[in-house]
Design a protein around this motif. Sequence first.
Motif, mmCIF file in Angstrom:
data_model
loop_
_atom_site.group_PDB
_atom_site.id
_atom_site.type_symbol
_atom_site.label_atom_id
_atom_site.label_comp_id
_atom_site.label_asym_id
_atom_site.label_seq_id
_atom_site.Cartn_x
_atom_site.Cartn_y
_atom_site.Cartn_z
ATOM 1 N N SER A 117 0.836 -1.202 0.000
ATOM 2 C CA SER A 117 0.000 0.000 0.000
ATOM 3 C C SER A 117 0.869 1.249 0.000
ATOM 4 O O SER A 117 0.554 2.244 -0.665
ATOM 5 N N ILE A 173 1.712 6.655 -6.891
ATOM 6 C CA ILE A 173 0.816 7.798 -7.126
ATOM 7 C C ILE A 173 1.607 9.097 -7.055
ATOM 8 O O ILE A 173 1.447 9.996 -7.885
ATOM 9 N N LEU A 185 -7.529 -1.907 1.837
ATOM 10 C CA LEU A 185 -8.439 -1.865 0.693
ATOM 11 C C LEU A 185 -9.566 -0.851 0.875
ATOM 12 O O LEU A 185 -10.051 -0.283 -0.110
ATOM 13 N N ALA A 186 -9.957 -0.607 2.131
ATOM 14 C CA ALA A 186 -11.081 0.298 2.369
ATOM 15 C C ALA A 186 -10.659 1.750 2.556
ATOM 16 O O ALA A 186 -11.441 2.657 2.245
ATOM 17 N N VAL A 187 -9.423 1.968 3.045
ATOM 18 C CA VAL A 187 -9.049 3.340 3.407
ATOM 19 C C VAL A 187 -7.719 3.784 2.810
ATOM 20 O O VAL A 187 -7.646 4.812 2.123
ATOM 21 N N ARG A 188 -6.627 3.048 3.060
ATOM 22 C CA ARG A 188 -5.298 3.549 2.730
ATOM 23 C C ARG A 188 -5.133 3.889 1.240
ATOM 24 O O ARG A 188 -4.797 5.016 0.879
ATOM 25 N N ILE A 189 -5.330 2.878 0.387
ATOM 26 C CA ILE A 189 -5.100 3.096 -1.049
ATOM 27 C C ILE A 189 -6.156 4.012 -1.668
ATOM 28 O O ILE A 189 -5.813 4.998 -2.324
ATOM 29 N N PRO A 190 -7.455 3.734 -1.480
ATOM 30 C CA PRO A 190 -8.437 4.655 -2.086
ATOM 31 C C PRO A 190 -8.349 6.068 -1.504
ATOM 32 O O PRO A 190 -8.553 7.046 -2.223
ATOM 33 N N GLY A 191 -8.016 6.178 -0.207
ATOM 34 C CA GLY A 191 -7.891 7.505 0.392
ATOM 35 C C GLY A 191 -6.760 8.300 -0.229
ATOM 36 O O GLY A 191 -6.903 9.500 -0.530
ATOM 37 N N TYR A 217 -5.415 7.836 -3.215
ATOM 38 C CA TYR A 217 -5.735 8.132 -4.618
ATOM 39 C C TYR A 217 -6.700 9.306 -4.737
ATOM 40 O O TYR A 217 -6.493 10.227 -5.535
ATOM 41 N N LEU A 218 -7.759 9.277 -3.921
ATOM 42 C CA LEU A 218 -8.757 10.352 -3.992
ATOM 43 C C LEU A 218 -8.165 11.689 -3.542
ATOM 44 O O LEU A 218 -8.474 12.738 -4.117
ATOM 45 N N ALA A 230 -4.344 9.431 4.740
ATOM 46 C CA ALA A 230 -4.853 8.105 4.360
ATOM 47 C C ALA A 230 -4.334 7.012 5.283
ATOM 48 O O ALA A 230 -5.098 6.142 5.730
#
Length: 458
Positions: free
Chosen positions: A252, A259, A394-400, A402-403, A418
Amino acid sequence: MQRNMTRGSIAGNLFLFAGPFLVSSFLQTFYGLADLFITGQFNGTASISGVSIGSQVMHMLTVVIVGFSVGPTVMIARAVGARKENALGSLIGNTVSLFAVFAAAVTVLLLIFTNPIMQALSTPAEAMKETRRYMIICFLGIPFITAYNVASAIFRGLGDTKSPMKFVAAAGIINVGLDILLIGPAGMGAAGAALATVLSQAVSDILAINSLRRISSAVPDRKDFGFRKETLSEILRIGVPVAMQEGFIQISFLVITAIANSRGVEVSAAVGVVEKVISFLFLVPSAMMSTVSAVAAQNAGAGRHDRSRQALFYSILFCCIYGACVFALCQFISEQIVSLFIHSDPLAVALGGQYLRSYSLDTLFAGIQFCFSGFFSAYGKAFYSFVHNIISILAVRIPGAYLASLYYPDTLYPMGLAAPMGSLLSSVICVIFYLHGRKYWHFSPDENVPRGGMSDKK
């Protein structure tokens, strides 16, 4: 020196164990910081980026090895707690054989996939050459890195953290000297940093092996190096989930690095430096995780589950105090910390300061979940740690991350949140798992752990 941690003050045992371990971890992390710092004194942003990216890959591999080695640490600690020293030879022999195969396989695979790894990390074009040179040399040194961490795991299981501290201290001095020589006068850049790290690690291996040979109960016979199914299954049952947990956490981080790398060399350098600083700040939570696993495992082996729980709670309290202090301090001196490593790029310093101010909150929440992970491993429930980390990643670190990168392109502060938000979710899940698994660790001092919680195979 073998230490029995089933007697005396729990807090005292924790700090006597954690103190030398923390110093060892500091010195080992100092390798990477020294590489980055000295590279920055003699080279530009491309070399800094190359070392930061390459060392991040190596840090990921190292923490996976350390996580994997929790298996033998717990098994050896249980044997010591249960006073079954006659089982140590087989445990250590199987551990050495298992990790020798592991090191050889990983070395070959990483050498084959060096270029795809750099591409996956979106390595800036300016840093490609330096990153490749750094990675190849470090990949060739994986057997040395593995050997040191396996030896340290054995010593931790025996309750001894002072010996590894001495080994890594000697290696640290050599590493800094070689860094100055190879990066400076020799002009080797990132390759010099990598070579200094590998050679100094080899020195620590020689010292560790010689020290282990002096402990009669820890010297395996030739037959002990043959694989035993029951011993290996127990080591793997504990070590693999922890290694996977650490691996996914580091993946992650690498995704976040990719990114950042896609946003240019300034952002890449800033994030790379902060990741190094954070790895340094995480030494205390990481030390407490290993301490809890060793102390709780010895006491669980002796049937002292009340002491195991006390070790967990004292460790969490200490990590919370430490994390709050680090976060408060970073709100005032984040740019100054980043500027120690980046001199020639004010934009990279400013971006790094933003990232560090928010990211430093993770030292608080990560400390909580790290302590729970060490406790779960001591009772053979390492899978709990794997589950809560996968969910948070999967729920917070990576999508957070990225967003935050997508919606806040001009600052790194939101992106830095994140990781701590992911650790907060992990901490909540850990509390739920702890309450759910009460039957494994809520026993009187005279009772044994049920078979589902910790097997005691001979």
